[in-house]
Design a protein around this motif. Structure first.
Motif, mmCIF file in Angstrom:
data_model
loop_
_atom_site.group_PDB
_atom_site.id
_atom_site.type_symbol
_atom_site.label_atom_id
_atom_site.label_comp_id
_atom_site.label_asym_id
_atom_site.label_seq_id
_atom_site.Cartn_x
_atom_site.Cartn_y
_atom_site.Cartn_z
ATOM 1 N N PRO A 158 47.863 9.840 6.575
ATOM 2 C CA PRO A 158 46.825 8.492 6.845
ATOM 3 C C PRO A 158 45.921 8.833 8.039
ATOM 4 O O PRO A 158 44.953 8.028 8.000
ATOM 5 N N SER A 159 46.306 9.946 8.779
ATOM 6 C CA SER A 159 45.080 10.332 9.958
ATOM 7 C C SER A 159 43.828 10.622 9.358
ATOM 8 O O SER A 159 42.953 10.562 10.029
ATOM 9 N N ALA A 160 43.974 11.310 8.108
ATOM 10 C CA ALA A 160 42.657 11.872 7.523
ATOM 11 C C ALA A 160 41.843 10.723 6.874
ATOM 12 O O ALA A 160 40.910 11.302 6.128
ATOM 13 N N VAL A 161 42.243 9.558 6.567
ATOM 14 C CA VAL A 161 41.659 8.497 6.041
ATOM 15 C C VAL A 161 40.731 7.813 7.047
ATOM 16 O O VAL A 161 41.193 7.427 8.068
ATOM 17 N N THR A 162 39.717 7.473 6.473
ATOM 18 C CA THR A 162 38.717 6.606 7.403
ATOM 19 C C THR A 162 38.547 5.235 7.124
ATOM 20 O O THR A 162 38.868 4.864 6.080
ATOM 21 N N LEU A 163 38.554 4.157 7.937
ATOM 22 C CA LEU A 163 38.427 2.794 7.827
ATOM 23 C C LEU A 163 37.184 2.549 8.444
ATOM 24 O O LEU A 163 36.810 2.623 9.507
ATOM 25 N N VAL A 164 36.616 1.620 7.554
ATOM 26 C CA VAL A 164 35.283 0.956 7.706
ATOM 27 C C VAL A 164 35.416 -0.378 7.634
ATOM 28 O O VAL A 164 35.841 -0.840 6.609
ATOM 29 N N VAL A 165 34.782 -1.366 8.651
ATOM 30 C CA VAL A 165 35.006 -2.758 8.328
ATOM 31 C C VAL A 165 33.710 -3.234 8.040
ATOM 32 O O VAL A 165 32.557 -2.873 8.553
ATOM 33 N N GLY A 166 33.218 -4.108 6.957
ATOM 34 C CA GLY A 166 32.006 -4.695 6.938
ATOM 35 C C GLY A 166 31.366 -4.288 5.548
ATOM 36 O O GLY A 166 31.950 -4.075 4.404
ATOM 37 N N ASP A 167 29.956 -4.080 5.449
ATOM 38 C CA ASP A 167 29.254 -3.721 4.401
ATOM 39 C C ASP A 167 29.733 -2.387 3.871
ATOM 40 O O ASP A 167 30.245 -1.496 4.304
ATOM 41 N N ALA A 168 29.362 -2.076 2.422
ATOM 42 C CA ALA A 168 29.568 -0.637 1.862
ATOM 43 C C ALA A 168 29.081 0.306 2.611
ATOM 44 O O ALA A 168 27.888 0.425 2.994
ATOM 45 N N PRO A 169 29.721 1.403 3.193
ATOM 46 C CA PRO A 169 29.358 2.528 3.870
ATOM 47 C C PRO A 169 28.363 3.340 3.124
ATOM 48 O O PRO A 169 28.624 3.383 1.941
ATOM 49 N N ARG A 170 27.492 4.111 3.698
ATOM 50 C CA ARG A 170 26.411 5.019 3.123
ATOM 51 C C ARG A 170 26.874 6.272 3.042
ATOM 52 O O ARG A 170 26.390 7.061 2.385
ATOM 53 N N ASP A 171 27.866 6.794 3.870
ATOM 54 C CA ASP A 171 28.409 8.153 4.084
ATOM 55 C C ASP A 171 28.773 8.898 2.946
ATOM 56 O O ASP A 171 29.824 8.317 2.179
ATOM 57 N N ARG A 172 27.997 9.789 2.317
ATOM 58 C CA ARG A 172 28.115 10.148 1.094
ATOM 59 C C ARG A 172 29.452 11.342 1.053
ATOM 60 O O ARG A 172 29.632 11.853 -0.132
ATOM 61 N N ALA A 173 29.739 11.722 2.289
ATOM 62 C CA ALA A 173 30.746 12.947 2.129
ATOM 63 C C ALA A 173 32.185 12.317 1.785
ATOM 64 O O ALA A 173 33.063 13.194 1.517
ATOM 65 N N LEU A 174 32.206 11.068 1.984
ATOM 66 C CA LEU A 174 33.734 10.516 1.617
ATOM 67 C C LEU A 174 33.509 9.500 0.424
ATOM 68 O O LEU A 174 32.308 9.081 0.127
ATOM 69 N N ALA A 175 34.684 9.602 -0.304
ATOM 70 C CA ALA A 175 34.615 8.651 -1.421
ATOM 71 C C ALA A 175 35.239 7.143 -0.875
ATOM 72 O O ALA A 175 36.210 7.253 -0.116
ATOM 73 N N TRP A 176 34.782 6.235 -1.057
ATOM 74 C CA TRP A 176 34.944 4.981 -0.460
ATOM 75 C C TRP A 176 35.566 3.911 -1.375
ATOM 76 O O TRP A 176 35.382 3.755 -2.752
#
Lengths: 259, 338
Positions: free
Chosen positions: B267-285
Motif C-alpha cells: 500500500p505504500s507504493a500506491v500514490t493518492l491524489v485528490v481532485g482533478d484527473a492527474p496528468r502524471d503518465r508514469a502511473l496508471a490512475w
C-alpha cells in the motif's frame, strides 16, 4: 474497601462475642499450677491420644479427601450439587448425629461393623473409632478446599503438560498438586484443627475410655466438675494450639497467584 | 516428519486443513479470532475436535479408530500464555525429557536454556520472569521435549518490540530443521519464519502455498490484506488489466487476453491524489471512492473499493469516507493469473 461507619459498633460487638469467652478462660486459669496441671497423668494421656489420633485422621483426610475433591470437580450439574451436599453434611450435622451415624455403619451391629464383628474385628469404642470420627467431621474441609481450588485453577497447564509427553500421574504430581499447594495447606490445617477439637461424634461412637478413646476435649468435659483447674489448663492448651495453627498456616485461598 | 491435519471444532466454527512438509515451517496467517489457535489446540489435543484426521509421517494419529492420546503424539504446543509450571525454570525445561524417561534431563535442560540465552535464569520461578524471558523458557521447554511437530501460537504476542524482534531472530535459527506451524497475524512473521503460508479466515483456510507465492501473489483481497499487499484485480486486455470500473493498468506478463489477472503491491507504493484527473503518465490512475480510513502510526491507510494506499497523515486529514480520489499504481508491474 472501607464500609460505612455504622458497621463499626456491630463489628466491635462481634469481636467481643468471640474474644470475651477466650479472655474469660484465660482469666480463670491458675497460671502458677499450669505446668503441673498439664503434666498430670490423665492430662498427658489425653493430650498424647489427641495428638496421635488427630495426626492420623488428618493423614487419612489428605489421602482420601484430595481424590474426593477431584472426583467432585469432575462431576457435572445436578449430580455434583447432590454429591457436594452429601459430602459436606458432616460440616453442618450436629456431631452427636454424626457419631450415631458412625455407630450404625461401623458399630457392632452396623452395616459394615456387623460383618467385621463376625470376622473378629471390632471398631466401636476403640482408638480406631476415634480416628474415624475425627476424619468424618474433618473431611469436608479438605474436599471443599480442593474442589474450589480446582474450579479456579482450570486445566490448561495440564493439557500443555500432556503434549510434552507427561503421564496423568506425572501431571498430577508435578503440575496440579503443586498449584493446589495453598489449598492443600488450608485444608490440612482446618482438618487438623477440627479433628483436635472433635467431641460429640467421638463420645457417641468411641466412648470415653481413658488412654484409649478419651481425647482432650472429652477429658476437659469430664474434669470440668471434679477438677475445673485441670479442665481450664487443658482448654488453654487446645486454644493455643488452635490459634497458632490457624495463624501460621491458614491463608484465604482466593486472591493468591498460582504461579 | 510430514504433518497432514484436518480438524473440525464445531463449537468455535473451525474447519481447517493444513499440511506441513518435513522440516518445514508453515505460517498460519489470519486476524484475531479467525480460529488459528483453536486449529493448533485441536491438532495438539488440548481441545477436543468434533472431527479430525491427523496423519504424521504416514501414521494416522487421529482418524477412524481410537485417537492417539496427546502425550504420545510428539506434537508440542507452545501456548500464547506460556503456561509455565509452578517449578523452577530448569525443571520446566527438564519436564519433557524427564517425562520421556531420560536420566540426563538436567543437562539437556541446561543446554536448551543456554541456546535460548537464559542459562542464568535456571533457578528462577516462573513468576520472577519478564514476558520475554518467560517466552524464551517456554520455547526451550517445547524444544527440549524433542517434538516431532512444534506448534507455536502467536510466539511474539504480548512482547515489547525489542523482545519480539530478538526472539524472532532466535526462532528463525531454532526452527531451521523442525517441522513447525506458527500462527501469526503479522505478514512480517510469515516472511521471516515460514517456508509455506496458509491464510485463515473465519475458521477456514482460504489460501495456501509457498510463502513467496502466497505473500507476493495473493489470490484474494483477504489474503492480500493479511500479506500487507494491495490486490489490483481485473481482466487482461491488450497488455493491461482492465478493472471493473473501466480503468486500465498496463502490466507486464500475465495470462492471455480475457483471463482474470492481478498485480499485488504494498500500500505504500500506491500514490493518492485528490481532485482533478492527474496528468502524471508514469502511473496508471484508478478513480475510486474512500470507504475507510485506518490510522497506522505516522501514516493513514486509505481504503478504497478497489485499491488501498498508505499516505501521510496530513494528506489523509482532508479526506472523509465517500471522498472521490485517484489511486496511482506504477505501470508494468508483473501480472499473474487469478
Amino acid at each position: 474497601m472501607t464500609g460505612p461507619r455504622w458497621l463499626v459498633p456491630l463489628a466491635v460487638a462481634g469481636a467481643l462475642l468471640v474474644a470475651l469467652p477466650l479472655v474469660g478462660l484465660l482469666a480463670r486459669a491458675s497460671w502458677g499450677e499450669m505446668w503441673s496441671l498439664i503434666t498430670a497423668t490423665a492430662s498427658l494421656e489425653a493430650l498424647a491420644l489427641s495428638l496421635r489420633t488427630s495426626l492420623v485422621a488428618t493423614a487419612l483426610v489428605l489421602v482420601l479427601g484430595v481424590p474426593l475433591g477431584f472426583a467432585l470437580h469432575a462431576l457435572q450439574g445436578r449430580v455434583r450439587a447432590v454429591a457436594r451436599a452429601v459430602l459436606l453434611a458432616p460440616l453442618v450435622l450436629p456431631p452427636v448425629v454424626g457419631g450415631l451415624a458412625l455407630l450404625y455403619a461401623f458399630g457392632r451391629r452396623g452395616l459394615l461393623g456387623g460383618p467385621l464383628e463376625d470376622a473378629g474385628v471390632s471398631i466401636a469404642y476403640t482408638t480406631v473409632a476415634v480416628v474415624l470420627a475425627q476424619a468424618f467431621v474433618a473431611m469436608p474441609f479438605m474436599v471443599v478446599s480442593v474442589e474450589s481450588a480446582l474450579a479456579t485453577h482450570g486445566s490448561r497447564r495440564e493439557a500443555i503438560a500432556a503434549t510434552l509427553g507427561a503421564s496423568r500421574t506425572r501431571i498430577l504430581a508435578r503440575v496440579t498438586l503443586p498449584a493446589l499447594g495453598p489449598a492443600l495447606a488450608t485444608g490440612t490445617v482446618l482438618a487438623f484443627a477440627r479433628a483436635l477439637g472433635e467431641f460429640g461424634a467421638t463420645l457417641t461412637f468411641a466412648g470415653s475410655l481413658a488412654g484409649v478413646t478419651r481425647t482432650t476435649p472429652l477429658e476437659i468435659y469430664l474434669a470440668r466438675e471434679t477438677d475445673p483447674d485441670a479442665a481450664v489448663a487443658l482448654s488453654i492448651v487446645l486454644l493455643v494450639v488452635a490459634v497458632t495453627v490457624v495463624a501460621v498456616a491458614y491463608r484465604p485461598v482466593a486472591g493468591r497467584a498460582v504461579r | 516428519m510430514r504433518l497432514e491435519a484436518q480438524v473440525t471444532v464445531e463449537g468455535r466454527d473451525v474447519d481447517a486443513t493444513l499440511t506441513v512438509g518435513a522440516g518445514r515451517t508453515l505460517a498460519l496467517l489470519g486476524p484475531n479470532g479467525s480460529g488459528k489457535s483453536t486449529a493448533l489446540e485441536a491438532i495438539a489435543g488440548v481441545v477436543r475436535p468434533t472431527r479430525a484426521r491427523i496423519v504424521l509421517d504416514g501414521r494416522e494419529l487421529v482418524g477412524a479408530g481410537r485417537p492417539v492420546p496427546p502425550r504420545e503424539r510428539g506434537i508440542v504446543l507452545l501456548a500464547q500464555d506460556d503456561a509455565l509450571f509452578p517449578m523452577s525454570v530448569l525443571d520446566n525445561v527438564a519436564f519433557g525429557p524427564r517425562a520421556a524417561g531420560r536420566r540426563d534431563e538436567r543437562e539437556v535442560a541446561g543446554t536448551w536454556l543456554a541456546r535460548v540465552g537464559c542459562a542464568d535464569l535456571a533457578a528462577r520461578r516462573p513468576g520472577e520472569l519478564s514476558g520475554g524471558q518467560a517466552r524464551r523458557v517456554a520455547i526451550a521447554r517445547a524444544l527440549a521435549a524433542e517434538p516431532r511437530v512444534l506448534l507455536l501460537d502467536e510466539p511474539f504476542a504480548g512482547l515489547d518490540v525489542e523482545a519480539a524482534s530478538s526472539i524472532r531472530t532466535m526462532l528463525r535459527a531454532l526452527l531451521a530443521d523442525v517441522t513447525a506451524i506458527v500462527t501469526t497475524h503479522d505478514a512480517l512473521d510469515a516472511h521471516t519464519l515460514a517456508d509455506d503460508v496458509a491464510v485463515m479466515d473465519r475458521g477456514r483456510v482460504v489460501e495456501a502455498g509457498a510463502a513467496a507465492e502466497v505473500l507476493t501473489r495473493p489470490r484474494t483481497p483477504f489474503a492480500a490484506r493479511m500479506a500487507a499487499r494491495v490486490l489490483v484485480a481485473g481482466t487482461m486486455r491488450g497488455g493491461a488489466l482492465e478493472l471493473r470500473g473501466g480503468a486500465r493498468v498496463p502490466v507486464s506478463g500475465g495470462p492471455g487476453g480475457g483471463a482474470a489477472g492481478a498485480v499485488a503491491l504494498p500500500p505504500s507504493a500506491v500514490t493518492l491524489v485528490v481532485g482533478d484527473a492527474p496528468r502524471d503518465r508514469a502511473l496508471a490512475w484508478i478513480p475510486d471512492a474512500v470507504t475507510a480510513l485506518e490510522p497506522r502510526g505516522d501514516e493513514v491507510r486509505v481504503v478504497g473499493s478497489a485499491v488501498t494506499a498508505d499516505v501521510d497523515a496530513t494528506v489523509a486529514a482532508r479526506l472523509d469516507a465517500g471522498a472521490a480520489v485517484w489511486f496511482g499504481v506504477p505501470r508494468g508491474l508483473p501480472a499473474y493469473a487469478l
